[in-house]
Design a protein around this motif. Sequence first.
Motif, PDB file in Angstrom:
ATOM      1  N   CYS A  85       0.936  -1.305   0.002  1.00  0.00           N
ATOM      2  CA  CYS A  85      -0.058  -0.012   0.135  1.00  0.00           C
ATOM      3  C   CYS A  85       1.053   1.232   0.106  1.00  0.00           C
ATOM      4  CB  CYS A  85      -1.014  -0.074   1.176  1.00  0.00           C
ATOM      5  SG  CYS A  85      -2.279  -1.219   0.837  1.00  0.00           S
ATOM      6  N   THR A  86       2.135   1.326   0.624  1.00  0.00           N
ATOM      7  CA  THR A  86       2.956   2.623   0.661  1.00  0.00           C
ATOM      8  C   THR A  86       3.916   2.411  -0.567  1.00  0.00           C
ATOM      9  OG1 THR A  86       4.465   1.426   2.251  1.00  0.00           O
ATOM     10  CG2 THR A  86       2.530   2.625   3.223  1.00  0.00           C
ATOM     11  N   GLY A  87       4.049   1.550  -0.911  1.00  0.00           N
ATOM     12  CA  GLY A  87       5.148   1.353  -2.067  1.00  0.00           C
ATOM     13  C   GLY A  87       6.478   1.251  -1.236  1.00  0.00           C
ATOM     14  N   MET A  88       6.709   1.240  -0.082  1.00  0.00           N
ATOM     15  CA  MET A  88       8.239   1.075   0.685  1.00  0.00           C
ATOM     16  C   MET A  88       8.319  -0.436   0.769  1.00  0.00           C
ATOM     17  SD  MET A  88       7.273   3.486   3.993  1.00  0.00           S
ATOM     18  CE  MET A  88       6.707   5.399   3.870  1.00  0.00           C
ATOM     19  N   ASN A  89       9.761  -0.663   1.374  1.00  0.00           N
ATOM     20  CA  ASN A  89      10.264  -1.987   1.311  1.00  0.00           C
ATOM     21  C   ASN A  89      10.890  -2.080   2.654  1.00  0.00           C
ATOM     22  OD1 ASN A  89      10.920  -4.473  -0.115  1.00  0.00           O
ATOM     23  ND2 ASN A  89      12.816  -3.616  -0.453  1.00  0.00           N
ATOM     24  N   GLU A  90      10.160  -1.908   3.612  1.00  0.00           N
ATOM     25  CA  GLU A  90      10.824  -2.179   4.857  1.00  0.00           C
ATOM     26  C   GLU A  90      11.062  -3.483   5.158  1.00  0.00           C
ATOM     27  OE1 GLU A  90      11.791   0.053   6.842  1.00  0.00           O
ATOM     28  OE2 GLU A  90      10.988   1.798   5.927  1.00  0.00           O
ATOM     29  N   THR A  91      12.018  -3.882   5.753  1.00  0.00           N
ATOM     30  CA  THR A  91      12.222  -5.294   6.120  1.00  0.00           C
ATOM     31  C   THR A  91      11.308  -5.794   7.193  1.00  0.00           C
ATOM     32  OG1 THR A  91      14.101  -4.796   7.806  1.00  0.00           O
ATOM     33  CG2 THR A  91      14.712  -5.404   5.315  1.00  0.00           C
ATOM     34  N   LEU A  92      11.247  -7.051   7.364  1.00  0.00           N
ATOM     35  CA  LEU A  92      10.247  -7.584   8.586  1.00  0.00           C
ATOM     36  C   LEU A  92      10.693  -7.227   9.921  1.00  0.00           C
ATOM     37  CD1 LEU A  92       7.533  -9.095   9.351  1.00  0.00           C
ATOM     38  CD2 LEU A  92       8.768 -11.273   8.966  1.00  0.00           C
ATOM     39  N   ASP A  93      12.113  -7.615  10.089  1.00  0.00           N
ATOM     40  CA  ASP A  93      12.546  -7.000  11.337  1.00  0.00           C
ATOM     41  C   ASP A  93      12.308  -5.697  11.941  1.00  0.00           C
ATOM     42  OD1 ASP A  93      14.724  -6.958   9.483  1.00  0.00           O
ATOM     43  OD2 ASP A  93      16.017  -6.689  10.996  1.00  0.00           O
ATOM     44  N   MET A  94      12.639  -4.704  10.826  1.00  0.00           N
ATOM     45  CA  MET A  94      12.466  -3.463  11.094  1.00  0.00           C
ATOM     46  C   MET A  94      10.878  -3.206  11.423  1.00  0.00           C
ATOM     47  SD  MET A  94      15.063  -1.439  11.169  1.00  0.00           S
ATOM     48  CE  MET A  94      14.435  -0.129  10.921  1.00  0.00           C
ATOM     49  N   PHE A  95      10.220  -3.894  10.732  1.00  0.00           N
ATOM     50  CA  PHE A  95       8.654  -3.653  10.562  1.00  0.00           C
ATOM     51  C   PHE A  95       8.090  -4.207  11.958  1.00  0.00           C
ATOM     52  CE2 PHE A  95       4.236  -5.109   9.558  1.00  0.00           C
ATOM     53  CZ  PHE A  95       3.713  -3.530   9.527  1.00  0.00           C
ATOM     54  N   TYR A  96       8.585  -5.217  12.390  1.00  0.00           N
ATOM     55  CA  TYR A  96       7.891  -5.963  13.459  1.00  0.00           C
ATOM     56  C   TYR A  96       7.239  -5.279  14.534  1.00  0.00           C
ATOM     57  CZ  TYR A  96       6.431 -10.452  15.855  1.00  0.00           C
ATOM     58  OH  TYR A  96       5.751 -11.479  16.193  1.00  0.00           O
ATOM     59  N   GLY A  97       8.043  -4.689  15.347  1.00  0.00           N
ATOM     60  CA  GLY A  97       7.486  -3.796  16.346  1.00  0.00           C
ATOM     61  C   GLY A  97       6.599  -3.000  16.135  1.00  0.00           C
ATOM     62  N   TRP A  98       6.652  -1.866  14.685  1.00  0.00           N
ATOM     63  CA  TRP A  98       5.557  -1.182  14.476  1.00  0.00           C
ATOM     64  C   TRP A  98       4.271  -2.007  13.956  1.00  0.00           C
ATOM     65  CZ3 TRP A  98       6.312   4.065  15.001  1.00  0.00           C
ATOM     66  CH2 TRP A  98       7.631   4.453  15.100  1.00  0.00           C
ATOM     67  N   GLY A  99       4.528  -3.159  13.450  1.00  0.00           N
ATOM     68  CA  GLY A  99       3.306  -3.928  13.035  1.00  0.00           C
ATOM     69  C   GLY A  99       2.717  -4.471  14.272  1.00  0.00           C
ATOM     70  N   GLN A 100       3.115  -4.716  15.424  1.00  0.00           N
ATOM     71  CA  GLN A 100       2.505  -4.924  16.699  1.00  0.00           C
ATOM     72  C   GLN A 100       1.615  -3.647  17.209  1.00  0.00           C
ATOM     73  OE1 GLN A 100       6.155  -6.106  18.858  1.00  0.00           O
ATOM     74  NE2 GLN A 100       4.934  -8.048  19.227  1.00  0.00           N
ATOM     75  N   LEU A 101       2.296  -2.335  16.900  1.00  0.00           N
ATOM     76  CA  LEU A 101       1.654  -1.257  17.418  1.00  0.00           C
ATOM     77  C   LEU A 101       0.447  -1.010  16.335  1.00  0.00           C
ATOM     78  CD1 LEU A 101       2.340   0.918  19.531  1.00  0.00           C
ATOM     79  CD2 LEU A 101       3.305   2.300  17.816  1.00  0.00           C
ATOM     80  N   MET A 102       0.549  -1.044  15.016  1.00  0.00           N
ATOM     81  CA  MET A 102      -0.565  -1.093  13.918  1.00  0.00           C
ATOM     82  C   MET A 102      -1.584  -1.850  14.427  1.00  0.00           C
ATOM     83  SD  MET A 102       0.025  -0.647   9.953  1.00  0.00           S
ATOM     84  CE  MET A 102       1.409   0.272  10.051  1.00  0.00           C
ATOM     85  N   LEU A 103      -1.289  -3.160  14.623  1.00  0.00           N
ATOM     86  CA  LEU A 103      -2.440  -4.113  14.841  1.00  0.00           C
ATOM     87  C   LEU A 103      -2.998  -3.827  15.909  1.00  0.00           C
ATOM     88  CD1 LEU A 103      -3.521  -6.840  13.694  1.00  0.00           C
ATOM     89  CD2 LEU A 103      -1.663  -8.082  15.120  1.00  0.00           C
ATOM     90  N   ALA A 104      -2.435  -3.479  16.955  1.00  0.00           N
ATOM     91  CA  ALA A 104      -3.205  -2.963  18.098  1.00  0.00           C
ATOM     92  C   ALA A 104      -4.297  -1.986  17.895  1.00  0.00           C
ATOM     93  CB  ALA A 104      -2.058  -2.608  19.534  1.00  0.00           C
ATOM     94  N   ASP A 105      -3.699  -0.734  17.145  1.00  0.00           N
ATOM     95  CA  ASP A 105      -4.570   0.224  16.659  1.00  0.00           C
ATOM     96  C   ASP A 105      -5.856  -0.253  16.071  1.00  0.00           C
ATOM     97  OD1 ASP A 105      -3.207   2.241  17.974  1.00  0.00           O
ATOM     98  OD2 ASP A 105      -2.333   2.754  16.263  1.00  0.00           O
ATOM     99  N   PHE A 106      -5.579  -1.089  14.915  1.00  0.00           N
ATOM    100  CA  PHE A 106      -6.668  -1.656  14.203  1.00  0.00           C
ATOM    101  C   PHE A 106      -7.723  -2.653  15.194  1.00  0.00           C
ATOM    102  CE2 PHE A 106      -4.011  -2.227  10.011  1.00  0.00           C
ATOM    103  CZ  PHE A 106      -4.071  -0.797   9.964  1.00  0.00           C
ATOM    104  N   ASP A 107      -7.148  -3.222  16.085  1.00  0.00           N
ATOM    105  CA  ASP A 107      -7.943  -4.024  17.102  1.00  0.00           C
ATOM    106  C   ASP A 107      -8.635  -3.243  17.847  1.00  0.00           C
ATOM    107  OD1 ASP A 107      -7.925  -6.842  18.318  1.00  0.00           O
ATOM    108  OD2 ASP A 107      -7.838  -5.701  19.880  1.00  0.00           O
ATOM    109  N   ASP A 108      -8.234  -2.018  18.391  1.00  0.00           N
ATOM    110  CA  ASP A 108      -8.740  -1.124  19.263  1.00  0.00           C
ATOM    111  C   ASP A 108      -9.900  -0.376  18.586  1.00  0.00           C
ATOM    112  OD1 ASP A 108      -9.221   0.051  21.759  1.00  0.00           O
ATOM    113  OD2 ASP A 108      -7.967   1.849  21.065  1.00  0.00           O
TER     114      ASP A 108
END
Length: 950
Positions: A85-108
């Motif tokens: 969606c963003t056209g970025m190419n972030e690696t999974l290990d860099m994204f993982y912590g932010w993914g947890q935060l984003m998932l928590a926001d979606f869940d909320d």
Amino acid sequence: MRTFLHFVAEDIIKKYGTNLSRIAVVFPNKRAALFLNEELARLVDKPIWSPTYITISDLFRNHSDKTVGEQIKLICDLHKTYNECTGMNETLDMFYGWGQLMLADFDDIDKNMADSQKVFANLKDIHEFDDLSYLTDSQKDILKQFFSNFSEEQDSEIKRKFLTLWSNFDNIYSSYKKRLAAQNIAYEGALYREVVETENLDFKYDNYLFVGFNMMQKVEQEMCSRLMKQGRAKFYWDFDDYFMKARGVVNHEAGTYIRQYLKYFPNELDISNSDIYHNLDGKKDIKYLSATTENIQARYISKWLTDNDRYKDGKLTAIVLADEKLLQTVIHCIPSEVDNVNITTGYPLQQSPVSSFVKMLISLRTMGYRSDIGKYRMKWVETLLRHPYIKYVSDKAQNILDDYKQLRTFYQSSADLSKDEGLSLIFKEDNLNILSLNIWLTEVLQLVGNNFSQENESDPLMQESLFRMYTLLNRLGDLIKSGDLEADIKTYTKLINQLISTTSIPFHGEPVVGIQIMGVLETRNLDFDHVLVLSCNEGNMPKGVNDSSFIPYSIRKAYGLTTIDNKVAIYSYYFHSLLQRATDITLMYNKSTSNTNTGEMSRFMMQLMVEGNHDIQKVNVNANQNPLTPKKEAIIKDEKVMTVIRSIEKMSPTAFSVYLRCQLQYYYRYIAGIKQPDNEDDEIDNRIFGNIFHKAAELFYQKYINSSVVHQSDLEDDVKNEALLSRIIDAAFKDELFKIPKNIRIDYNGLQIINRQVILDYLKQMIRIDIKLAPFSILGLEKTVSMNLTVNVDNEQKTIRLYGNIDRIDEIDEGGNNRIRIIDYKTGNNNRAIVNSIDDIFDPSKIGNHTSYFLQSMLYALIIRDDKNINPENIRVSPALLFIQHSLAKDYDPTLLLNKEKIMDIAQFKDDFIAGLKQLAEEILDSSKPFLPTEDKSRCETCIYKSICG
């Protein structure tokens, strides 16, 4: 005592009788079901058809055909969606912590049924029209790290990339849900929302009794409302008048949610019944205990349980861990009088031996393996083979360790290490990728588990931890095989570490028997008579409240999302409901401050002191130990010490230097016999580096030792002969570091290659110095020499043999006036030894300026001066220190200086030097003079005995 669940059980029996098969009791968590079941059984004296016990999560999941995906699966899919969606190419290990935060926001968003399009539209608008000033410095630092580490001047670039994220949030949200739906999975919030938005739900039970809830998300409230409209929902609220408006503190935060819900979901229990709802103001024995460490708190458990026989009240006694990291210490502090313990909180997988075992296995296959030569680094092999689980892999691991200790081969092949089937599995050779690595890890754990079972050993913790780790790796393997987890080895390793740190091992036991050890969340719906809360500090109670989110507080507040205010109110309820029916309460906190602890008691404890009417006793708890200040004491030469001293027949210059540096160091090394440990690593310390150079210098000049003269042309040819010098350096490494025969090939690692080149450069520099000196003769290399010294000890004469090893003895021609040089090679970087007189050499206060080098070189020079075999013509002898690093200066001369004058002949200083040696030796051997500690504390910093003497 009559608990909340006792009153609930009474009401259920009264209203529904003993046939409860058409009733579902809904709890916030599973634990309370066992206690309610026991209360129901106790209230009737005939068979009872128990209700069905479910959690609120079960209620939603049972009405959906989707399943809730595992965390790592959900984040892997979110990572793919984010990049698309963003056209970025972030690696999974860099994204993982932010993914947890984003998932928590979606869940909320979904659990609170917010309009996602409006939330994200407002979010985008806010960030388009403001600057970055709303961010704190720490938030800016985090964002800069996430967006490729921009500098302070690049706020505009951060903002641009930041806005790319905000502007795509809604697209990420909707695309992500579609991706999950296509796989028939969902994250929890999405599943909940889909269930309540489904028009026709088929509810299985006639009545759903919601027991002991506090804060309910919007989706949960919607579910309750739907069931109420159908006449199927009943509610049992657990609260106290103290934090409700009726008779207690008005608008108390602990009652925030129940006050709201009572308007819509009426209570089945009589709210005017003071036995149920007016207990927090009752008679209670409350103690606040402060301690200086977490361990002191844990050790206090034994005293607390045995005082007044609290442990005999079994399940009415609870130890609550506000910081669950204390569990391991707490378990070891349970007194022997306690027969039954029920532990609710899980044991951290990270603290189990299987965690370190898996991490060592990964390190072996990554850092410990040289793919270019196909061999393992013995440093990592040795570390793994010393792990206690290796005995379940092979009984020949010790053989490899013994061979390694004898023959220091720092690299070994898989064939060399595969002594049996188990070791063949450990050191198997295959193409390393995350799938092969994961499969290998599971195979090793399976082997350990099978062998453990066959030995019939009883260790439930090991069994559970092995199973939990094996299951975790199997799930990762499934994700890798399905293509959901795409990562390199580095990312895979980080994910493993992260998963291990968040995984716990469940304890098995009879929950309604024995004292209860639990975390804060497990106390919901349960009442105890005796309560001990450990580590009840601000930051633990409430637990780590923060507003980590991509959605700012103002938007979260406006759309009814969870905020920090909600979290504080929730923990306030947990705290007060835990205390409301207890009569014996002890709250402990750590008063010491550190990076992770403020040293403050919980705000709820302060609140109870201010608002409550209880007489609270405050006590300081200490370890009843007085700290011992390390004190260096002299060691008297008693009969035991003198027995060793009388047996001394020889001394080296090193022994004299150690004594001058610190007499206690001399005692530990030469009298007590505590030796410096050998270097067990494959890295090169200063001592090993010096030994390798000395050996290389010896090997280089060996061919000249029988020649009458070393000519300049010979050395010029040698310094250009790279093959010769390389062979010499390799031979020196084999002798001094690897301890291997000359015919075995060396596989250097990176640091060893660097050190090898430095030593080669040093050897060349030494040769260039000698080219300027040539012609000269080599009289000896690494030659052991000695002389006798007669001393007076306790009114008796004693002869001591002084001995040592000379790096090089050569003879130079200075215009027909020959001179013998006693050369000691020095590879260090300090050549600033300034000596003005012979007395300086024997002055303990000056030994730190490398005057010990003078003592050694001058002693060797005196020995050679009088040695008729080496110096038959009685020619001059000079001591010399060749500092390789400082030999580039023009006209460099290593001859020692005394009072800034070169020592051209040691004979002129013989009498004074021998007198100094005799005095020093007699002091060492004198029974009346104790071994004293040095007054120079800087010498203690590098002393290997500092932990012994203090």
